[in-house]
Design an enzyme around this catalytic site. Sequence first.
Site, PDB file in Angstrom:
ATOM      1  N   ALA A 242       0.848  -1.191   0.281  1.00 51.74           N
ATOM      2  CA  ALA A 242       0.074   0.052   0.045  1.00 51.74           C
ATOM      3  C   ALA A 242       0.861   1.459   0.086  1.00 51.74           C
ATOM      4  O   ALA A 242       0.449   2.224   0.560  1.00 51.74           O
ATOM      5  CB  ALA A 242      -1.045   0.077   1.226  1.00 51.74           C
ATOM      6  N   GLY A 243       1.660   1.161  -0.878  1.00 48.24           N
ATOM      7  CA  GLY A 243       2.708   2.559  -1.086  1.00 48.24           C
ATOM      8  C   GLY A 243       1.643   3.654  -1.947  1.00 48.24           C
ATOM      9  O   GLY A 243       0.732   3.785  -1.557  1.00 48.24           O
TER      10      GLY A 243
ATOM     11  N   GLY B 242      -0.629   1.364  -4.368  1.00 53.22           N
ATOM     12  CA  GLY B 242      -1.571   0.698  -3.702  1.00 53.22           C
ATOM     13  C   GLY B 242      -2.515   1.614  -2.663  1.00 53.22           C
ATOM     14  O   GLY B 242      -3.824   1.155  -2.651  1.00 53.22           O
TER      15      GLY B 242
ATOM     16  N   LYS C  35       4.044  -1.712 -21.931  1.00 53.59           N
ATOM     17  CA  LYS C  35       4.309  -0.843 -20.601  1.00 53.59           C
ATOM     18  C   LYS C  35       5.715  -0.764 -20.134  1.00 53.59           C
ATOM     19  O   LYS C  35       6.417   0.090 -19.851  1.00 53.59           O
ATOM     20  CB  LYS C  35       3.474  -1.258 -19.377  1.00 53.59           C
ATOM     21  CG  LYS C  35       3.576  -0.698 -18.270  1.00 53.59           C
ATOM     22  CD  LYS C  35       2.879   0.890 -18.111  1.00 53.59           C
ATOM     23  CE  LYS C  35       3.501   1.631 -17.029  1.00 53.59           C
ATOM     24  NZ  LYS C  35       3.139   1.602 -15.818  1.00 53.59           N
TER      25      LYS C  35
HETATM   26  N1  LIG Z   1       4.182   5.233  -8.546  1.00 54.60           N
HETATM   27  C1  LIG Z   1       3.900   5.243  -9.639  1.00 54.60           C
HETATM   28  O1  LIG Z   1       3.323   6.586 -10.192  1.00 54.60           O
HETATM   29  C2  LIG Z   1       3.577   4.103 -10.490  1.00 54.60           C
HETATM   30  C3  LIG Z   1       4.343   2.778  -9.830  1.00 54.60           C
HETATM   31  N2  LIG Z   1       4.066   1.709 -10.528  1.00 54.60           N
HETATM   32  C4  LIG Z   1       4.736   0.375 -10.018  1.00 54.60           C
HETATM   33  O2  LIG Z   1       3.735   0.050  -8.963  1.00 54.60           O
HETATM   34  C5  LIG Z   1       4.382  -0.934  -7.703  1.00 54.60           C
HETATM   35  C6  LIG Z   1       4.532  -0.001  -6.496  1.00 54.60           C
HETATM   36  O3  LIG Z   1       4.966   1.177  -6.651  1.00 54.60           O
HETATM   37  P1  LIG Z   1       4.939   2.322  -5.793  1.00 54.60           P
HETATM   38  O4  LIG Z   1       3.342   2.372  -5.311  1.00 54.60           O
HETATM   39  O5  LIG Z   1       5.176   3.800  -6.496  1.00 54.60           O
HETATM   40  O6  LIG Z   1       5.786   2.088  -4.700  1.00 54.60           O
HETATM   41  P2  LIG Z   1       6.028   2.882  -3.113  1.00 54.60           P
HETATM   42  O7  LIG Z   1       7.303   2.973  -3.311  1.00 54.60           O
HETATM   43  O8  LIG Z   1       5.085   4.035  -3.019  1.00 54.60           O
HETATM   44  O9  LIG Z   1       5.695   1.811  -2.042  1.00 54.60           O
HETATM   45  C7  LIG Z   1       6.231   0.537  -2.078  1.00 54.60           C
HETATM   46  C8  LIG Z   1       6.883   0.236  -0.757  1.00 54.60           C
HETATM   47  O10 LIG Z   1       7.883   0.850  -0.406  1.00 54.60           O
HETATM   48  C9  LIG Z   1       7.864   1.149   1.328  1.00 54.60           C
HETATM   49  N3  LIG Z   1       8.001   2.457   1.213  1.00 54.60           N
HETATM   50  C10 LIG Z   1       7.767   3.213   0.393  1.00 54.60           C
HETATM   51  N4  LIG Z   1       8.100   4.712   0.734  1.00 54.60           N
HETATM   52  C11 LIG Z   1       8.712   4.366   2.094  1.00 54.60           C
HETATM   53  C12 LIG Z   1       9.251   5.588   2.825  1.00 54.60           C
HETATM   54  N5  LIG Z   1       9.220   6.815   2.414  1.00 54.60           N
HETATM   55  N6  LIG Z   1       9.579   4.763   4.027  1.00 54.60           N
HETATM   56  C13 LIG Z   1       9.856   3.629   4.056  1.00 54.60           C
HETATM   57  N7  LIG Z   1       9.188   2.697   3.461  1.00 54.60           N
HETATM   58  C14 LIG Z   1       8.787   3.100   2.214  1.00 54.60           C
HETATM   59  C15 LIG Z   1       6.665   0.508   1.596  1.00 54.60           C
HETATM   60  O11 LIG Z   1       6.850  -0.880   1.824  1.00 54.60           O
HETATM   61  P3  LIG Z   1       8.006  -1.342   3.031  1.00 54.60           P
HETATM   62  O12 LIG Z   1       7.958  -0.614   4.260  1.00 54.60           O
HETATM   63  O13 LIG Z   1       7.643  -2.901   3.168  1.00 54.60           O
HETATM   64  O14 LIG Z   1       9.172  -1.404   2.171  1.00 54.60           O
HETATM   65  C16 LIG Z   1       5.684   0.566   0.449  1.00 54.60           C
HETATM   66  O15 LIG Z   1       4.896  -0.510   0.357  1.00 54.60           O
HETATM   67  C17 LIG Z   1       5.952  -0.804  -8.711  1.00 54.60           C
HETATM   68  O16 LIG Z   1       6.123  -2.082  -9.441  1.00 54.60           O
HETATM   69  C18 LIG Z   1       6.036   0.456  -9.424  1.00 54.60           C
HETATM   70  O17 LIG Z   1       7.004   0.182 -10.394  1.00 54.60           O
HETATM   71  C19 LIG Z   1       3.197   1.519 -11.647  1.00 54.60           C
HETATM   72  C20 LIG Z   1       2.835   2.682 -12.220  1.00 54.60           C
HETATM   73  C21 LIG Z   1       2.921   3.982 -11.576  1.00 54.60           C
HETATM   74  C1  LIG Z   2       3.377   6.495 -14.657  1.00 54.94           C
HETATM   75  C2  LIG Z   2       5.024   5.572 -15.290  1.00 54.94           C
HETATM   76  C3  LIG Z   2       4.265   5.257 -16.497  1.00 54.94           C
HETATM   77  C4  LIG Z   2       6.068   6.515 -15.570  1.00 54.94           C
HETATM   78  O1  LIG Z   2       6.996   6.037 -16.189  1.00 54.94           O
HETATM   79  C5  LIG Z   2       5.324   4.599 -14.282  1.00 54.94           C
HETATM   80  O2  LIG Z   2       5.012   3.496 -14.530  1.00 54.94           O
HETATM   81  C6  LIG Z   2       6.098   4.811 -13.181  1.00 54.94           C
HETATM   82  O3  LIG Z   2       6.264   6.030 -12.484  1.00 54.94           O
HETATM   83  O4  LIG Z   2       6.649   3.893 -12.632  1.00 54.94           O
END
Ligand SMILES: NC(=O)C1=CN([C@@H]2O[C@H](COP(=O)(O)OP(=O)(O)OC[C@H]3O[C@@H](n4cnc5c(N)ncnc54)[C@H](OP(=O)(O)O)[C@@H]3O)[C@@H](O)[C@H]2O)C=CC1
Ligand SMILES: CC(C)(CO)C(=O)C(=O)O
Length: 313
Positions: free
Chosen positions: A8-9, A12, A188
């Site tokens: 749930a980053g 999520g 993608k």
């Molecule tokens: N962000 C985006 O715009 C996009 C992301 N994605 C993909 O979605 C998936 C999830 O990415 P995303 O939601 O960006 O991941 P985040 O980095 O936001 O979160 C992933 C995990 O990292 C840890 N975390 C994040 N930030 C912190 C912090 N500041 N301090 C401590 N722990 C932290 C948490 O888990 P823990 O503490 O267990 O490590 C969290 O569940 C990836 O595969 C990404 O490539 C796809 C499309 C767009």
């Molecule tokens: C939004 C997009 C497509 C940018 O590359 C992505 O998937 C990411 O931030 O990881």
Amino acid sequence: MKVIIAGAGAMGSRFGLMLHHANHEVVLVDGWQEHIDTINNNGLQANFNGEKIVENIPAYNQSEIAKVDFSADLVILFTKAMQLDSMLQSINSLLHEDTKVLCLLNGIGHEDMIKKYVPYQNIFLGNTMWTSGLQGPGKVKLFGDGSIDLQNLAQGQEQAANTIVEALNQADLNAKYSSNILSSIYKKACVNGSVNGLCTILECNIASLGASSYANTIISQIVDEFIAIASAQNIFLDKDEVLTQIKSSFDPETIGLHYPSMYQDLIDNKRLTEIDYINGVIVRKGKQYQISTPYCNFLTELIHSKEEILGVR
Ligand SMILES: NC(=O)C1=CN([C@@H]2O[C@H](COP(=O)(O)OP(=O)(O)OC[C@H]3O[C@@H](n4cnc5c(N)ncnc54)[C@H](OP(=O)(O)O)[C@@H]3O)[C@@H](O)[C@H]2O)C=CC1
Ligand SMILES: CC(C)(CO)C(=O)C(=O)O
């Protein structure tokens, strides 16, 4: 629908928030305790296209989720690629024989890991053009539009895939059934393989990358390497279509103002990147198929060097 968001980053949280807002029963699972505590105490707070909103969604640390009595219809996997294995171990006991598991992580080949924990007929693969950014524990910034493509891995699960599409669309997540998800995942991955690494090395957002006079030449070479590796596996991509999708991401009206998740990881949060699951996969498969991949190789090495310089690796 009863939904577990496993990871749930930033993303999520976006999906959890939108699904909860559409009256699905959502549970968030993550490993970051401060984030979990903040959500449970203050709700998940979002700047949603400029409007401040709060959704009260139960959140659990992945270390305690096994004890929770929640029988999910759907699990959406949204960890970072390197956290996928430990998340699947944590939620394993909550998966019953009908629980569908949808993977929306960026990168290639996550099904190999998921198959170790989830029955084949329950695995659904997808990808998304939605974006999100964490502003601190319990706080996300959400803007722009997005879409989701998804498909069942096992034959005969098309109806289940369409039920997931419907549930996501009740939350305005703009999902559609894909008849060729592997091609869509590679498409993608071409976007991520181009903009994520380059924006991170150049320390810019997607619009600034697109405005550089060198972007088109570099991106064309990277895309050629992805297409060559995909075709070696009988996965076919149309280069013009791929380049059109990448160029549409340059537009500030779409996601041009977004800093890719890899930038957020390395530059904002000094965390390891997913480069080995994006360009790095192309390099490894290139060795296997004897296809030269110099741009992906160089970009992977540059990102690893930057991880070292910033003391992350
Ligand atoms: N962000 C985006 O715009 C996009 C992301 N994605 C993909 O979605 C998936 C999830 O990415 P995303 O939601 O960006 O991941 P985040 O980095 O936001 O979160 C992933 C995990 O990292 C840890 N975390 C994040 N930030 C912190 C912090 N500041 N301090 C401590 N722990 C932290 C948490 O888990 P823990 O503490 O267990 O490590 C969290 O569940 C990836 O595969 C990404 O490539 C796809 C499309 C767009
Ligand atoms: C939004 C997009 C497509 C940018 O590359 C992505 O998937 C990411 O931030 O990881």
